[in-house]
Write a protein that holds these residues in place. Structure first.
Motif, PDB file in Angstrom:
ATOM      1  N   ALA A 227     -50.671  78.886  77.881  1.00  0.00           N
ATOM      2  CA  ALA A 227     -49.702  78.706  77.091  1.00  0.00           C
ATOM      3  C   ALA A 227     -48.341  78.036  77.628  1.00  0.00           C
ATOM      4  CB  ALA A 227     -49.079  79.853  76.266  1.00  0.00           C
ATOM      5  N   ALA A 228     -47.741  76.944  76.990  1.00  0.00           N
ATOM      6  CA  ALA A 228     -46.587  76.506  77.560  1.00  0.00           C
ATOM      7  C   ALA A 228     -45.745  76.866  76.864  1.00  0.00           C
ATOM      8  CB  ALA A 228     -46.702  75.012  77.260  1.00  0.00           C
ATOM      9  N   PRO A 229     -44.459  77.408  77.367  1.00  0.00           N
ATOM     10  CA  PRO A 229     -43.259  78.003  76.519  1.00  0.00           C
ATOM     11  C   PRO A 229     -43.134  77.151  75.124  1.00  0.00           C
ATOM     12  CG  PRO A 229     -42.671  77.879  78.694  1.00  0.00           C
ATOM     13  CD  PRO A 229     -44.005  77.101  78.644  1.00  0.00           C
ATOM     14  N   GLN A 230     -42.746  77.918  74.170  1.00  0.00           N
ATOM     15  CA  GLN A 230     -42.427  77.400  72.917  1.00  0.00           C
ATOM     16  C   GLN A 230     -41.033  77.257  72.549  1.00  0.00           C
ATOM     17  OE1 GLN A 230     -45.069  75.876  70.694  1.00  0.00           O
ATOM     18  NE2 GLN A 230     -46.132  76.058  72.570  1.00  0.00           N
ATOM     19  N   PRO A 231     -40.456  76.391  72.002  1.00  0.00           N
ATOM     20  CA  PRO A 231     -39.029  76.344  71.622  1.00  0.00           C
ATOM     21  C   PRO A 231     -38.467  77.653  71.283  1.00  0.00           C
ATOM     22  CG  PRO A 231     -39.706  74.434  70.863  1.00  0.00           C
ATOM     23  CD  PRO A 231     -41.088  75.255  71.413  1.00  0.00           C
ATOM     24  N   GLY A 232     -37.596  78.263  71.686  1.00  0.00           N
ATOM     25  CA  GLY A 232     -36.995  79.600  71.504  1.00  0.00           C
ATOM     26  C   GLY A 232     -37.366  80.712  72.070  1.00  0.00           C
ATOM     27  N   ASP A 233     -38.435  80.632  72.640  1.00  0.00           N
ATOM     28  CA  ASP A 233     -39.204  81.965  73.338  1.00  0.00           C
ATOM     29  C   ASP A 233     -38.493  81.977  74.658  1.00  0.00           C
ATOM     30  OD1 ASP A 233     -41.304  82.014  71.405  1.00  0.00           O
ATOM     31  OD2 ASP A 233     -43.001  81.198  72.723  1.00  0.00           O
ATOM     32  N   PRO A 234     -38.204  83.326  74.910  1.00  0.00           N
ATOM     33  CA  PRO A 234     -37.721  83.780  76.302  1.00  0.00           C
ATOM     34  C   PRO A 234     -38.587  83.362  77.118  1.00  0.00           C
ATOM     35  CG  PRO A 234     -37.425  85.381  74.587  1.00  0.00           C
ATOM     36  CD  PRO A 234     -38.441  84.438  74.055  1.00  0.00           C
ATOM     37  N   GLN A 235     -38.105  82.920  78.344  1.00  0.00           N
ATOM     38  CA  GLN A 235     -38.690  82.562  79.648  1.00  0.00           C
ATOM     39  C   GLN A 235     -39.602  83.653  79.964  1.00  0.00           C
ATOM     40  OE1 GLN A 235     -39.451  79.430  80.516  1.00  0.00           O
ATOM     41  NE2 GLN A 235     -40.928  80.147  82.025  1.00  0.00           N
ATOM     42  N   ARG A 236     -39.180  84.913  80.043  1.00  0.00           N
ATOM     43  CA  ARG A 236     -39.725  85.998  80.649  1.00  0.00           C
ATOM     44  C   ARG A 236     -41.142  86.227  79.996  1.00  0.00           C
ATOM     45  NH1 ARG A 236     -36.066  87.855  76.724  1.00  0.00           N
ATOM     46  NH2 ARG A 236     -36.798  89.594  75.529  1.00  0.00           N
ATOM     47  N   TRP A 237     -41.254  85.914  78.630  1.00  0.00           N
ATOM     48  CA  TRP A 237     -42.453  86.045  78.010  1.00  0.00           C
ATOM     49  C   TRP A 237     -43.694  85.266  79.132  1.00  0.00           C
ATOM     50  CZ3 TRP A 237     -41.701  85.198  72.040  1.00  0.00           C
ATOM     51  CH2 TRP A 237     -41.048  86.185  71.627  1.00  0.00           C
ATOM     52  N   TYR A 238     -43.368  84.358  79.837  1.00  0.00           N
ATOM     53  CA  TYR A 238     -44.469  83.423  80.554  1.00  0.00           C
ATOM     54  C   TYR A 238     -44.326  83.746  81.906  1.00  0.00           C
ATOM     55  CZ  TYR A 238     -44.381  81.388  75.980  1.00  0.00           C
ATOM     56  OH  TYR A 238     -44.436  81.250  74.657  1.00  0.00           O
ATOM     57  N   GLN A 239     -43.670  84.894  82.174  1.00  0.00           N
ATOM     58  CA  GLN A 239     -43.712  85.394  83.923  1.00  0.00           C
ATOM     59  C   GLN A 239     -44.580  86.506  83.929  1.00  0.00           C
ATOM     60  OE1 GLN A 239     -39.451  85.742  84.610  1.00  0.00           O
ATOM     61  NE2 GLN A 239     -39.225  83.532  84.675  1.00  0.00           N
ATOM     62  N   GLU A 240     -45.527  86.648  84.807  1.00  0.00           N
ATOM     63  CA  GLU A 240     -46.203  87.506  85.085  1.00  0.00           C
ATOM     64  C   GLU A 240     -45.626  88.725  85.984  1.00  0.00           C
ATOM     65  OE1 GLU A 240     -50.417  88.445  87.400  1.00  0.00           O
ATOM     66  OE2 GLU A 240     -49.882  86.591  87.074  1.00  0.00           O
ATOM     67  N   ASP A 241     -45.627  89.950  85.346  1.00  0.00           N
ATOM     68  CA  ASP A 241     -44.978  91.025  86.178  1.00  0.00           C
ATOM     69  C   ASP A 241     -45.682  90.884  87.706  1.00  0.00           C
ATOM     70  OD1 ASP A 241     -43.960  92.145  84.216  1.00  0.00           O
ATOM     71  OD2 ASP A 241     -45.615  93.521  83.515  1.00  0.00           O
ATOM     72  N   SER A 242     -44.540  90.694  88.660  1.00  0.00           N
ATOM     73  CA  SER A 242     -44.639  90.599  90.196  1.00  0.00           C
ATOM     74  C   SER A 242     -44.990  91.804  90.809  1.00  0.00           C
ATOM     75  CB  SER A 242     -43.821  89.644  90.737  1.00  0.00           C
ATOM     76  OG  SER A 242     -42.513  90.566  90.461  1.00  0.00           O
ATOM     77  N   THR A 243     -44.585  93.073  90.488  1.00  0.00           N
ATOM     78  CA  THR A 243     -44.685  94.271  91.396  1.00  0.00           C
ATOM     79  C   THR A 243     -45.724  95.396  90.436  1.00  0.00           C
ATOM     80  OG1 THR A 243     -42.607  95.209  90.275  1.00  0.00           O
ATOM     81  CG2 THR A 243     -42.314  93.809  92.230  1.00  0.00           C
ATOM     82  N   ALA A 244     -46.117  96.163  91.229  1.00  0.00           N
ATOM     83  CA  ALA A 244     -46.767  97.192  90.634  1.00  0.00           C
ATOM     84  C   ALA A 244     -46.156  98.219  89.730  1.00  0.00           C
ATOM     85  CB  ALA A 244     -47.511  98.194  91.526  1.00  0.00           C
ATOM     86  N   GLN A 245     -44.720  98.189  89.902  1.00  0.00           N
ATOM     87  CA  GLN A 245     -43.881  98.981  89.088  1.00  0.00           C
ATOM     88  C   GLN A 245     -43.518  98.466  87.746  1.00  0.00           C
ATOM     89  OE1 GLN A 245     -39.964  99.766  90.897  1.00  0.00           O
ATOM     90  NE2 GLN A 245     -39.586 101.566  89.456  1.00  0.00           N
ATOM     91  N   ALA A 246     -43.443  96.954  87.610  1.00  0.00           N
ATOM     92  CA  ALA A 246     -43.384  96.214  86.447  1.00  0.00           C
ATOM     93  C   ALA A 246     -44.601  96.351  85.805  1.00  0.00           C
ATOM     94  CB  ALA A 246     -42.893  94.743  86.973  1.00  0.00           C
ATOM     95  N   GLN A 247     -45.633  96.115  86.546  1.00  0.00           N
ATOM     96  CA  GLN A 247     -47.092  96.113  85.544  1.00  0.00           C
ATOM     97  C   GLN A 247     -47.218  97.757  85.080  1.00  0.00           C
ATOM     98  OE1 GLN A 247     -49.549  95.150  89.044  1.00  0.00           O
ATOM     99  NE2 GLN A 247     -49.186  92.971  88.960  1.00  0.00           N
ATOM    100  N   LEU A 248     -46.939  98.528  85.701  1.00  0.00           N
ATOM    101  CA  LEU A 248     -47.057  99.726  85.296  1.00  0.00           C
ATOM    102  C   LEU A 248     -46.155 100.084  83.866  1.00  0.00           C
ATOM    103  CD1 LEU A 248     -48.763 102.344  85.362  1.00  0.00           C
ATOM    104  CD2 LEU A 248     -46.976 103.282  86.976  1.00  0.00           C
TER     105      LEU A 248
END
Length: 100
Positions: free
Chosen positions: A25-46
């Motif tokens: 998926a490519a970011p759609q207009p108006g979508d926050p960029q964070r929706w397209y960033q994978e959680d990089s740490t175990a804590q964020a994934q959890l």
């Protein structure tokens, strides 16, 4: 399909969604960029996984409301039991979804 299977399928789909989005998926207009960033740490994934487990519980409760009244209490109990079980196993579920 039982509520337990439905919750597991929802959880699995939610766990894999970031991989699919990051690849296709490519970011759609108006979508926050964070929706397209994978959680990089175990804590964020959890943290994300716990949110997904809570969302699965909310969906299961909504589905239980459409059950006949005689089955509704059992459905809600099963949904709550699955939620507790998934929360207790959240770290194992995270490791399975994000092998390193």
């Amino acid at each position: 399909m039982t509520i337990h299977n439905t919750l597991l399928a929802t959880l699995l789909a939610c766990s894999l969604a970031p991989f699919v989005l990051a690849q296709t998926a490519a970011p759609q207009p108006g979508d926050p960029q964070r929706w397209y960033q994978e959680d990089s740490t175990a804590q964020a994934q959890l943290r994300t996984l716990r949110k997904e487990i809570a969302a699965a519980l909310a969906e299961a409760k909504k589905a239980c409301r459409s059950e006949p009244s005689a089955a509704r209490a059992t459905c809600l109990k099963d949904a709550q039991d699955t939620y507790r079980q998934d929360m207790a196993n959240a770290e194992k579920l995270r490791e399975a979804a994000h092998p390193q």
